[in-house]
Design a protein around this motif. Structure first.
Motif, PDB file in Angstrom:
ATOM      1  N   ALA A 173       0.839  -1.202   0.000  1.00  0.00           N
ATOM      2  CA  ALA A 173       0.000   0.000   0.000  1.00  0.00           C
ATOM      3  C   ALA A 173       0.874   1.252   0.000  1.00  0.00           C
ATOM      4  CB  ALA A 173      -0.929   0.010   1.206  1.00  0.00           C
ATOM      5  N   SER A 174       2.010   1.176   0.713  1.00  0.00           N
ATOM      6  CA  SER A 174       2.932   2.313   0.771  1.00  0.00           C
ATOM      7  C   SER A 174       4.338   1.824   1.082  1.00  0.00           C
ATOM      8  CB  SER A 174       2.489   3.311   1.845  1.00  0.00           C
ATOM      9  OG  SER A 174       3.405   4.369   1.960  1.00  0.00           O
ATOM     10  N   ASN A 175       5.252   2.059   0.148  1.00  0.00           N
ATOM     11  CA  ASN A 175       6.654   1.715   0.396  1.00  0.00           C
ATOM     12  C   ASN A 175       7.214   2.548   1.543  1.00  0.00           C
ATOM     13  OD1 ASN A 175       6.404   1.508  -2.930  1.00  0.00           O
ATOM     14  ND2 ASN A 175       7.550  -0.171  -2.003  1.00  0.00           N
ATOM     15  N   PHE A 176       7.819   1.883   2.497  1.00  0.00           N
ATOM     16  CA  PHE A 176       8.380   2.505   3.698  1.00  0.00           C
ATOM     17  C   PHE A 176       7.300   3.188   4.550  1.00  0.00           C
ATOM     18  CE2 PHE A 176      12.268   1.919   1.315  1.00  0.00           C
ATOM     19  CZ  PHE A 176      13.189   1.602   2.295  1.00  0.00           C
ATOM     20  N   GLY A 177       6.062   2.810   4.314  1.00  0.00           N
ATOM     21  CA  GLY A 177       4.956   3.440   5.033  1.00  0.00           C
ATOM     22  C   GLY A 177       4.733   2.897   6.427  1.00  0.00           C
ATOM     23  N   LYS A 178       5.482   1.843   6.809  1.00  0.00           N
ATOM     24  CA  LYS A 178       5.309   1.249   8.145  1.00  0.00           C
ATOM     25  C   LYS A 178       6.651   1.038   8.842  1.00  0.00           C
ATOM     26  CE  LYS A 178       4.100  -3.058   8.857  1.00  0.00           C
ATOM     27  NZ  LYS A 178       3.379  -4.357   8.790  1.00  0.00           N
ATOM     28  N   ILE A 179       7.665   1.753   8.388  1.00  0.00           N
ATOM     29  CA  ILE A 179       8.987   1.537   8.964  1.00  0.00           C
ATOM     30  C   ILE A 179       8.971   1.902  10.445  1.00  0.00           C
ATOM     31  CG2 ILE A 179       9.859   3.838   8.336  1.00  0.00           C
ATOM     32  CD1 ILE A 179      12.571   2.400   7.764  1.00  0.00           C
ATOM     33  N   SER A 180       9.539   1.032  11.243  1.00  0.00           N
ATOM     34  CA  SER A 180       9.500   1.223  12.694  1.00  0.00           C
ATOM     35  C   SER A 180      10.914   1.178  13.272  1.00  0.00           C
ATOM     36  CB  SER A 180       8.659   0.117  13.345  1.00  0.00           C
ATOM     37  OG  SER A 180       9.333  -1.131  13.275  1.00  0.00           O
ATOM     38  N   ASP A 181      11.006   1.464  14.556  1.00  0.00           N
ATOM     39  CA  ASP A 181      12.299   1.414  15.237  1.00  0.00           C
ATOM     40  C   ASP A 181      12.837  -0.010  15.305  1.00  0.00           C
ATOM     41  OD1 ASP A 181      12.172   4.136  15.643  1.00  0.00           O
ATOM     42  OD2 ASP A 181      11.311   3.967  17.659  1.00  0.00           O
ATOM     43  N   LEU A 182      11.940  -0.981  15.099  1.00  0.00           N
ATOM     44  CA  LEU A 182      12.348  -2.380  15.155  1.00  0.00           C
ATOM     45  C   LEU A 182      12.923  -2.876  13.833  1.00  0.00           C
ATOM     46  CD1 LEU A 182       9.342  -3.873  17.166  1.00  0.00           C
ATOM     47  CD2 LEU A 182      11.574  -3.131  18.027  1.00  0.00           C
TER      48      LEU A 182
END
Length: 279
Positions: free
Chosen positions: A181-190
């Protein structure tokens, strides 16, 4: 034998062409296009134990061809417009009579080609190998393709990309839950460096793949042939296969795809195509 040489900014590719067959394709790296071209020529001659008299014609193409203004070792030499070479080489390697040929280098070019010799540049994008290296350098302090590819092998896109299943529990026709749905749209600290490496590769190939599909639809063409150095990125095939499940267009990655432009230059001469002879 005819030689086709694709002189790029950082690499030069060379291949022989005889009896309608590609012969001993190879590549050399050098920062100077003239040195790179002569280095590739010398390597090809040495590896194949040839004499200069065995070469009947040399055809050059690519951005570095503009620096070559005399015959190569007095062998008849011609220049081929790069988009024409891309189109003819891609068709020959794929065995198709009509297709959109995608040349993935530092940036990416989209070319419509027909076996008759009709070739049209459809457009391009700045997203390509340069994007991969630029992002990996800035985000991961990684400056080499091989290191990025190795790092990405254990990556997990679910720690980086927002997927359809992350935003809805309902089924959407034509969009499986694992669709981006979105590239890098859910990048987290983990997210690990491995996850980010895979995310970088994914965003580049998804962008190129979707733009290829749009180019094919605009041209009403079903077949898309991927060529250039980026075809050697192992993760690319899984990404492209994912797009194939969403769209009816057919992707092809032929053997020796990275040498398509050099081959197309040689074919331009052997088929009586378009080129300019250097006097």
């Amino acid at each position: 034998m005819i030689l086709g040489i694709d002189i790029g900014g950082s690499t030069t590719k060379i291949t022989g062409f005889k009896d309608n067959k590609i012969i001993s394709p190879m590549m050399v790296r050098a920062t100077d296009p003239v040195s790179s071209m002569y280095g590739a020529f010398g390597k090809f001659i040495a590896v194949n134990r040839l004499q200069l008299s065995d070469i009947s014609f040399v055809m050059i193409t690519g951005v570095g061809a503009s620096y070559i203004n005399e015959r190569i070792y007095q062998i008849p030499t011609g220049k081929v417009e790069e988009f024409y070479a891309i189109g003819m080489g891609g068709l020959f390697l794929s065995g198709l009579s009509k297709a959109v040929i995608v040349s993935m280098g530092t940036g990416t070019a989209f070319v419509r080609a027909e076996k008759s010799g009709n070739v049209q540049h459809l457009g391009g994008t700045g997203v390509g190998g340069g994007t991969l290296l630029g992002l990996s350098n800035r985000m991961l302090n990684i400056r080499h393709f091989d290191d990025l590819i190795e790092m990405a092998k254990s990556g997990n896109l679910e720690n980086v990309d927002l997927l359809i299943k992350d935003i809805t529990i309902e089924k959407i026709e034509g969009l499986p839950p694992e669709t981006t749905a979105s590239n890098f749209g859910k990048i987290s600290d983990l997210a690990t460096k491995n996850d980010i490496a895979l995310g970088i590769i994914n965003v580049v190939f998804q962008t190129i793949g979707v733009m290829s599909i749009f180019a094919a639809r605009t041209d009403q063409t079903q077949d898309i042939v991927l060529t250039g150095n980026l075809t050697n990125v192992p993760q690319s095939r899984e990404i492209i296969n994912g797009l194939s499940k969403l769209h009816p267009e057919r992707f092809h990655i032929p053997e020796h795809a990275e040498y398509a432009t050099a081959l197309g230059a040689a074919i331009a001469y052997s088929s009586g195509g378009k080129y300019t002879e250097i006097k």
